[in-house]
Design a protein around this motif. Structure first.
Motif, PDB file in Angstrom:
ATOM      1  N   LYS A   9       0.663  -1.274   0.052  1.00 15.01           N
ATOM      2  CA  LYS A   9      -0.028  -0.074   0.100  1.00 15.01           C
ATOM      3  C   LYS A   9       0.984   1.508   0.031  1.00 15.01           C
ATOM      4  CE  LYS A   9      -4.061   1.648   2.070  1.00 15.01           C
ATOM      5  NZ  LYS A   9      -5.045   1.538   3.374  1.00 15.01           N
ATOM      6  N   SER A  10       2.075   1.246   0.768  1.00 15.41           N
ATOM      7  CA  SER A  10       2.847   2.171   0.821  1.00 15.41           C
ATOM      8  C   SER A  10       3.577   2.702  -0.483  1.00 15.41           C
ATOM      9  CB  SER A  10       3.863   1.986   1.808  1.00 15.41           C
ATOM     10  OG  SER A  10       4.819   1.050   1.440  1.00 15.41           O
ATOM     11  N   GLY A  32      -2.916   0.275  -7.966  1.00 18.73           N
ATOM     12  CA  GLY A  32      -3.829  -0.842  -7.203  1.00 18.73           C
ATOM     13  C   GLY A  32      -3.460  -2.152  -6.917  1.00 18.73           C
ATOM     14  N   PHE A  33      -4.085  -2.688  -5.997  1.00 16.54           N
ATOM     15  CA  PHE A  33      -3.707  -4.116  -5.329  1.00 16.54           C
ATOM     16  C   PHE A  33      -4.815  -4.750  -4.708  1.00 16.54           C
ATOM     17  CE2 PHE A  33      -2.817  -3.926  -1.235  1.00 16.54           C
ATOM     18  CZ  PHE A  33      -2.653  -2.767  -0.847  1.00 16.54           C
ATOM     19  N   MET A  37      -2.641 -10.257  -3.768  1.00 20.49           N
ATOM     20  CA  MET A  37      -1.594  -9.335  -4.616  1.00 20.49           C
ATOM     21  C   MET A  37      -1.622  -9.216  -5.988  1.00 20.49           C
ATOM     22  SD  MET A  37       2.417  -9.497  -2.984  1.00 20.49           S
ATOM     23  CE  MET A  37       2.262  -9.928  -1.260  1.00 20.49           C
ATOM     24  N   ASN A  38      -3.091  -9.538  -6.557  1.00 22.00           N
ATOM     25  CA  ASN A  38      -3.211  -8.884  -8.087  1.00 22.00           C
ATOM     26  C   ASN A  38      -2.774  -7.556  -8.021  1.00 22.00           C
ATOM     27  OD1 ASN A  38      -4.244 -11.619  -8.895  1.00 22.00           O
ATOM     28  ND2 ASN A  38      -6.265 -11.037  -7.936  1.00 22.00           N
ATOM     29  N   VAL A  39      -2.262  -7.081  -9.016  1.00 24.66           N
ATOM     30  CA  VAL A  39      -1.796  -5.483  -9.034  1.00 24.66           C
ATOM     31  C   VAL A  39      -2.224  -4.860 -10.400  1.00 24.66           C
ATOM     32  CG1 VAL A  39      -0.113  -5.909  -7.558  1.00 24.66           C
ATOM     33  CG2 VAL A  39       0.391  -5.629 -10.045  1.00 24.66           C
ATOM     34  N   GLY A  40      -2.657  -3.485 -10.237  1.00 26.43           N
ATOM     35  CA  GLY A  40      -2.869  -2.856 -11.198  1.00 26.43           C
ATOM     36  C   GLY A  40      -1.688  -1.819 -11.634  1.00 26.43           C
ATOM     37  N   LEU A  41      -1.204  -1.797 -12.710  1.00 28.33           N
ATOM     38  CA  LEU A  41       0.065  -1.043 -12.980  1.00 28.33           C
ATOM     39  C   LEU A  41      -0.401  -0.151 -14.198  1.00 28.33           C
ATOM     40  CD1 LEU A  41       3.316  -3.294 -13.326  1.00 28.33           C
ATOM     41  CD2 LEU A  41       2.872  -1.544 -11.753  1.00 28.33           C
ATOM     42  N   LEU A  42       0.295   1.281 -14.287  1.00 27.30           N
ATOM     43  CA  LEU A  42       0.346   1.906 -15.434  1.00 27.30           C
ATOM     44  C   LEU A  42       1.746   2.171 -16.153  1.00 27.30           C
ATOM     45  CD1 LEU A  42      -1.498   3.992 -16.803  1.00 27.30           C
ATOM     46  CD2 LEU A  42      -0.798   5.720 -15.393  1.00 27.30           C
ATOM     47  N   ILE A  43       1.563   1.453 -17.242  1.00 29.39           N
ATOM     48  CA  ILE A  43       3.003   1.263 -17.922  1.00 29.39           C
ATOM     49  C   ILE A  43       2.838   2.272 -19.216  1.00 29.39           C
ATOM     50  CG2 ILE A  43       4.759  -0.342 -18.879  1.00 29.39           C
ATOM     51  CD1 ILE A  43       3.435  -2.516 -17.188  1.00 29.39           C
TER      52      ILE A  43
ATOM     53  N   MET G   1      -7.121   4.555  -5.239  1.00 29.50           N
ATOM     54  CA  MET G   1      -6.500   3.266  -5.416  1.00 29.50           C
ATOM     55  C   MET G   1      -7.580   2.685  -6.401  1.00 29.50           C
ATOM     56  SD  MET G   1      -5.165   0.130  -3.531  1.00 29.50           S
ATOM     57  CE  MET G   1      -6.629  -1.232  -3.052  1.00 29.50           C
ATOM     58  N   ARG G   2      -7.292   2.006  -7.493  1.00 30.14           N
ATOM     59  CA  ARG G   2      -7.777   1.020  -8.497  1.00 30.14           C
ATOM     60  C   ARG G   2      -7.912  -0.307  -8.360  1.00 30.14           C
ATOM     61  NH1 ARG G   2      -8.449   3.486 -14.353  1.00 30.14           N
ATOM     62  NH2 ARG G   2     -10.484   2.378 -13.921  1.00 30.14           N
ATOM     63  N   ASP G   3      -8.772  -1.048  -7.714  1.00 35.76           N
ATOM     64  CA  ASP G   3      -8.638  -2.426  -7.553  1.00 35.76           C
ATOM     65  C   ASP G   3      -8.544  -2.960  -9.025  1.00 35.76           C
ATOM     66  OD1 ASP G   3     -10.695  -4.849  -7.950  1.00 35.76           O
ATOM     67  OD2 ASP G   3      -9.922  -4.809  -5.977  1.00 35.76           O
ATOM     68  N   PRO G   4      -7.485  -4.015  -8.814  1.00 31.20           N
ATOM     69  CA  PRO G   4      -7.272  -4.662 -10.180  1.00 31.20           C
ATOM     70  C   PRO G   4      -8.394  -5.065 -10.896  1.00 31.20           C
ATOM     71  CG  PRO G   4      -5.625  -5.474  -8.305  1.00 31.20           C
ATOM     72  CD  PRO G   4      -6.914  -4.574  -7.968  1.00 31.20           C
ATOM     73  N   LEU G   5      -9.330  -5.742 -10.236  1.00 24.59           N
ATOM     74  CA  LEU G   5     -10.726  -6.447 -11.055  1.00 24.59           C
ATOM     75  C   LEU G   5     -11.325  -5.274 -11.536  1.00 24.59           C
ATOM     76  CD1 LEU G   5     -11.703  -9.732  -9.319  1.00 24.59           C
ATOM     77  CD2 LEU G   5     -10.192  -9.326 -11.457  1.00 24.59           C
ATOM     78  N   GLN G   6     -11.397  -4.152 -10.802  1.00 22.22           N
ATOM     79  CA  GLN G   6     -12.108  -2.914 -11.619  1.00 22.22           C
ATOM     80  C   GLN G   6     -11.426  -2.407 -12.733  1.00 22.22           C
ATOM     81  OE1 GLN G   6     -14.992  -1.719 -10.754  1.00 22.22           O
ATOM     82  NE2 GLN G   6     -15.482  -3.165  -9.224  1.00 22.22           N
ATOM     83  N   LEU G   7     -10.001  -2.510 -12.842  1.00 15.45           N
ATOM     84  CA  LEU G   7      -9.178  -2.204 -13.880  1.00 15.45           C
ATOM     85  C   LEU G   7      -9.635  -3.294 -14.995  1.00 15.45           C
ATOM     86  CD1 LEU G   7      -7.225  -0.067 -14.106  1.00 15.45           C
ATOM     87  CD2 LEU G   7      -5.369  -1.512 -13.591  1.00 15.45           C
TER      88      LEU G   7
END
Lengths: 61, 61, 61, 61, 61, 61, 61
Positions: A9-10, A32-33, A37-43, G1-7
Motif C-alpha cells: 500500500k505504501s 492498485g492491488f 496481490m493482484n496488481v494494477g500498473l500504469l506502464i 486506488m484502482r482495484d485490479p479487477l475494477q481495472l
C-alpha cells in the motif's frame, strides 16, 4: 512490524518493479492491488492487470 | 514445540536469508510477515514485498 | 493407524531429514511444525523455517 | 463403488508402492494417511511422512 | 447437459484410460472416484489409488 | 458483459477445441461442464472427462 | 486506488492483450470476466474462454 500488504500500500502511486515467476520484470506506477496481490500498473500510459500468482515480489523502484 | 510462524516472528528486525523457488536468495532485514508467509524485507534502504508462494525457506543470517 | 502429522510430532526434538521439491535435502533438529507441514528446524545453531509446499517428505534421521 | 480413500485404508499395515511427482518410487508399510493423502510409511525400520501433494498414486505392492 | 463427474460415474466398473500430467497413461477398471477426481483403479488384480491433481483426463477405453 | 462460464454454456452440444497446459489440443462436442471448468467431451463416439486444472482455454471450433 | 479487477472491468468491450503462462499472447475484445480472472474473449468472430490460472496479465491493447 509492517504487514507485507501494508507495505505494498505504501508503494501506491509510486514507481515499482514487479518480479514475475518467469524471471521477467515489469516497471510501472502502482495504481492498485488486492488481498491476492493482484496488481494494477500504469506502464507508459497503458493499464495492465497482473495476477498475484504470477508475482514473486514487488519492490520500490 | 516452536510454531514455524512464531519462529519467523523471532527473526523480526534481524537480517534473514530468503531462499526462493527459483533457487535465488534474498538477504535483508525482516520487517513484516503474514500467515501466508508473505514477507516484507528492507534491502539496502528499499522495501521489498515477497509472496509466500515463491518462498522455500527463511533462515537467520 | 498413525496419522501422518502425529508421526511428524513423534520426530520433535530429534534429528530429521527434509526432502525438498527441488531434490535437495536438509538435516536438522525438528523444533516445530503446523497443520500445513511448515516446519521449524535447528541447523548448526541457526533456526530455519521451511514452507510445507516445498516439502516432499520428512523422515527420521 | 469404492471411495479412493477407503481403498487407501484397505492398504493399511500392508506393503505399498508410492509413486511421486518427480517420478521416483517409495516402498514401505503404510501406517497412516489423512484426507489430503499425506501418508505415513515405515521404510526399513524408519518412519517417513510423505506430503499428499507430492504423490501421483498409491498402489498395493 | 451431462455433469463431468456424472460422466465419470457412468464409467464405473468399466475399463478406462487415465491420462496423467507426466504424459503417462494408466488402463484399468474404474472402481471408485470422489469429488476431487481422485480415482480407484483395478489394474491386473491390484488396486491403485490415483490423486486427482495428477490427472489430466479420464476416458472410456 | 458475458460471464466466462456462461460463455462455455453457450458452446454446449457444439464442437469445441480444448487447449491443454501441455500444449496439446482436444476437439469434440461439449456435453457438460462444471464451476471448476471440468468438462465432458464426446470424441468420436467415446466420452472423455477433462479436469479444469489441465485446461488453458476452451473455444468454439 | 484502482482495484485490479475494477481495472479489468474498464477494459470491457475493448481490445486487450492476454499474456499466458506458457509465454504466448492472445489478442481480442474482452467480453467478460469473473473474480478468478477467467475471461471471455471475442477473437476474429469466435468466442474463447480462458482460465484465470493460465493468465499472467491482461493489458489494454
Amino acid at each position: 512490524m509492517r504487514d507485507p500488504l501494508q507495505l505494498v500500500k505504501s508503494y501506491l502511486e509510486e514507481k515499482v518493479c514487479i518480479y514475475l515467476r518467469d524471471r521477467s520484470r515489469l516497471e510501472g506506477v502502482l495504481c492498485g492491488f488486492d488481498e491476492h496481490m493482484n496488481v494494477g500498473l500504469l506502464i507508459g500510459g497503458e493499464f495492465m492487470t497482473v495476477r498475484g500468482e504470477s508475482i514473486v515480489m514487488i519492490g520500490q523502484e
